[in-house]
Design an enzyme around this catalytic site. Structure first.
Site, PDB file in Angstrom:
ATOM      1  N   GLU A 125       0.864  -1.177   0.000  1.00  0.00           N
ATOM      2  CA  GLU A 125       0.000   0.000   0.000  1.00  0.00           C
ATOM      3  C   GLU A 125       0.904   1.232   0.000  1.00  0.00           C
ATOM      4  O   GLU A 125       1.273   1.758   1.023  1.00  0.00           O
ATOM      5  CB  GLU A 125      -0.924  -0.007   1.217  1.00  0.00           C
ATOM      6  CG  GLU A 125      -1.988   1.073   1.155  1.00  0.00           C
ATOM      7  CD  GLU A 125      -2.864   1.116   2.383  1.00  0.00           C
ATOM      8  OE1 GLU A 125      -3.649   2.078   2.499  1.00  0.00           O
ATOM      9  OE2 GLU A 125      -2.767   0.219   3.247  1.00  0.00           O
ATOM     10  N   HIS A 137       0.085   7.650   6.300  1.00  0.00           N
ATOM     11  CA  HIS A 137       1.348   7.207   5.698  1.00  0.00           C
ATOM     12  C   HIS A 137       2.422   8.278   5.898  1.00  0.00           C
ATOM     13  O   HIS A 137       2.141   9.479   5.928  1.00  0.00           O
ATOM     14  CB  HIS A 137       1.172   6.928   4.202  1.00  0.00           C
ATOM     15  CG  HIS A 137       0.389   5.685   3.921  1.00  0.00           C
ATOM     16  ND1 HIS A 137       0.875   4.642   3.165  1.00  0.00           N
ATOM     17  CD2 HIS A 137      -0.858   5.310   4.302  1.00  0.00           C
ATOM     18  CE1 HIS A 137      -0.035   3.689   3.085  1.00  0.00           C
ATOM     19  NE2 HIS A 137      -1.098   4.077   3.762  1.00  0.00           N
ATOM     20  N   HIS A 189      -5.381   6.345  -1.912  1.00  0.00           N
ATOM     21  CA  HIS A 189      -4.576   7.459  -1.401  1.00  0.00           C
ATOM     22  C   HIS A 189      -4.279   8.426  -2.541  1.00  0.00           C
ATOM     23  O   HIS A 189      -3.138   8.751  -2.834  1.00  0.00           O
ATOM     24  CB  HIS A 189      -3.296   6.944  -0.739  1.00  0.00           C
ATOM     25  CG  HIS A 189      -3.549   6.281   0.582  1.00  0.00           C
ATOM     26  ND1 HIS A 189      -3.684   6.999   1.745  1.00  0.00           N
ATOM     27  CD2 HIS A 189      -3.725   4.987   0.914  1.00  0.00           C
ATOM     28  CE1 HIS A 189      -3.918   6.167   2.746  1.00  0.00           C
ATOM     29  NE2 HIS A 189      -3.962   4.932   2.266  1.00  0.00           N
ATOM     30  N   GLY A 243     -17.634   1.544  11.085  1.00  0.00           N
ATOM     31  CA  GLY A 243     -18.426   2.631  11.624  1.00  0.00           C
ATOM     32  C   GLY A 243     -17.653   3.899  11.867  1.00  0.00           C
ATOM     33  O   GLY A 243     -18.241   4.915  12.265  1.00  0.00           O
ATOM     34  N   ASP A 268      -8.154  -3.541   7.062  1.00  0.00           N
ATOM     35  CA  ASP A 268      -7.096  -2.541   7.261  1.00  0.00           C
ATOM     36  C   ASP A 268      -6.591  -2.626   8.704  1.00  0.00           C
ATOM     37  O   ASP A 268      -6.275  -1.619   9.345  1.00  0.00           O
ATOM     38  CB  ASP A 268      -7.609  -1.130   6.941  1.00  0.00           C
ATOM     39  CG  ASP A 268      -6.489  -0.121   6.696  1.00  0.00           C
ATOM     40  OD1 ASP A 268      -5.341  -0.554   6.472  1.00  0.00           O
ATOM     41  OD2 ASP A 268      -6.761   1.091   6.735  1.00  0.00           O
ATOM     42  N   LEU A 301      -7.251   8.982  11.462  1.00  0.00           N
ATOM     43  CA  LEU A 301      -7.512   7.558  11.642  1.00  0.00           C
ATOM     44  C   LEU A 301      -6.268   6.804  11.178  1.00  0.00           C
ATOM     45  O   LEU A 301      -5.657   7.160  10.166  1.00  0.00           O
ATOM     46  CB  LEU A 301      -8.710   7.109  10.803  1.00  0.00           C
ATOM     47  CG  LEU A 301     -10.114   7.492  11.306  1.00  0.00           C
ATOM     48  CD1 LEU A 301     -11.153   7.111  10.261  1.00  0.00           C
ATOM     49  CD2 LEU A 301     -10.418   6.812  12.627  1.00  0.00           C
TER      50      LEU A 301
END
Length: 375
Positions: A125, A137, A189, A243, A268, A301
């Protein structure tokens, strides 16, 4: 090693059957399904279903693959996720230095050679991403494709190879070249416009990494990445149904927009899945868990604390799906995306299976006929 059982209920990937006899041979494949049960067959209460396939696993059991790119780490991550029904997964390396990428690739190659349960390949990724949509990242590692990465992606000992990239940073001819080398290209991304995303799909990209998250949104006069992902029937889309990453209304919209089979549940997942720890370091930051939400010390996040069977429960409850469709989104559809013969329980198929109770909690997991987890 073979065994026989009679399942109170069995979901074969298409429908739920009752009181079904199943025999697994010594080679870990299903040699008999239905008919008269052998005398030694064990009756199993609950629902037998195909094992779950997760295409985006950053860590588990206290281990982050970026920090420990080793065979032992993959063993630990696989065990952590097996208790939540995952029987096949792509260890996922987020944007990092070249030497870490090379170590991760070698670890996966060796894990495949040793047949470490669950490991089927590798998902890079990054690092060819968009800085404005980098998420958590590390910006200093984001870079264009170089000869060193080409050599890495060309390896033929890595099983399934997935690369997530931003299409505005990689020319379409390079996307076509990646696909010709056997790489499954996903778009993510990215701050790309719809035209650029569409050109990448036409060059051979087939999926979108975590739909809605870290991608340019849909506007009235510009579809962006989100609009392109939703409107293009041929494209698969991963969805983090925790959620936090995606609201329920956006999940329902994706289910309405995408053809059946093109929406895939992913976790993830970060190292805290299958661990009692409440935080972990990520490059120069700290990621903290609050209930089932992971937040970086810089505010974003940072992956999820989601497991695959939890994703199934969530999507079924929030979007009013039948359990059969929720399970397909976590098994059959990701297998089809990767071109694998998984996600079904059928004569001759590998015995990757889970046993669920009435609350959709995993009680047992088998990988290749071996029982790797029991509650």
């Amino acid at each position: 090693m073979g065994f026989a059982l009679v399942a109170e209920r069995l979901f074969d990937g298409e429908e739920i059957l009752e009181d079904v006899a199943l025999v697994v041979g010594d080679d870990g494949r299903i040699v008999s399904l239905g008919g008269v049960a052998p005398a030694h067959a064990q009756y199993v209460h609950g629902l037998i279903a195909p094992g779950l396939v997760d295409i985006q696993v950053n860590g588990g059991g206290g281990v982050l693959f970026n920090q420990e790119p080793s065979v032992e780490a993959l063993r630990t991550i696989g065990k952590a996720h097996a208790q939540f029904g995952t029987s096949a997964f792509l260890p996922t390396l987020i944007t990092d230095r070249l030497d870490v990428m090379q170590l991760a690739a070698s670890a996966v190659s060796e894990a495949l050679r040793q047949e470490i349960p669950g490991v089927i390949g590798i998902h890079f990724e990054g690092p060819h991403l968009s800085v404005p949509k980098k998420g958590t990242h590390e910006q200093s590692f984001i870079r264009p494709l170089s000869d060193a990465e080409w050599a890495l992606y060309a390896r033929d000992d890595l099983g399934i190879k997935v690369v997530t990239l931003a299409p505005e940073t990689v020319p379409v001819e390079d996307i076509h070249r990646l696909v010709s080398m056997g790489v499954c290209v996903c778009l993510g991304h990215s701050n790309s416009d719809g035209k650029t995303a569409l050109a990448a799909l036409e060059a051979g990209a087939t999926g979108f990494t975590h739909l809605y998250n870290a991608m340019s949104p849909l506007h009235s006069r510009e579809p962006g990445m989100v609009g392109t992902a939703l409107i293009r029937d041929e494209a698969w889309c991963g969805l983090i149904a925790d959620g936090h990453h995606v609201c329920v209304e956006a999940m329902k919209l994706a289910l309405k927009a995408k053809p059946r089979g093109k929406l895939i549940l992913v976790t993830d997942a970060m190292p805290l899945v299958g661990s009692d720890a409440l935080s972990f370091p990520l490059f120069d930051r700290v990621v903290t868990r609050e209930r089932d939400k992971l937040t970086s010390s810089t505010g974003e996040l940072a992956g999820s604390h989601l497991d695959m069977i939890g994703a199934v429960r969530n999507i079924c409850r929030w979007c009013h799906l039948k359990i059969e469709e929720g399970l397909r989104m976590a098994s059959l559809y990701p297998a089809q995306f990767l071109g694998l013969h998984m996600g079904r329980i059928s004569l001759g198929s590998r015995a990757d299976m889970i046993l669920l109770d009435k609350d959709i909690q995993v009680q047992k997991t088998w990988i290749g006929g071996y029982q790797v987890f029991t509650r």
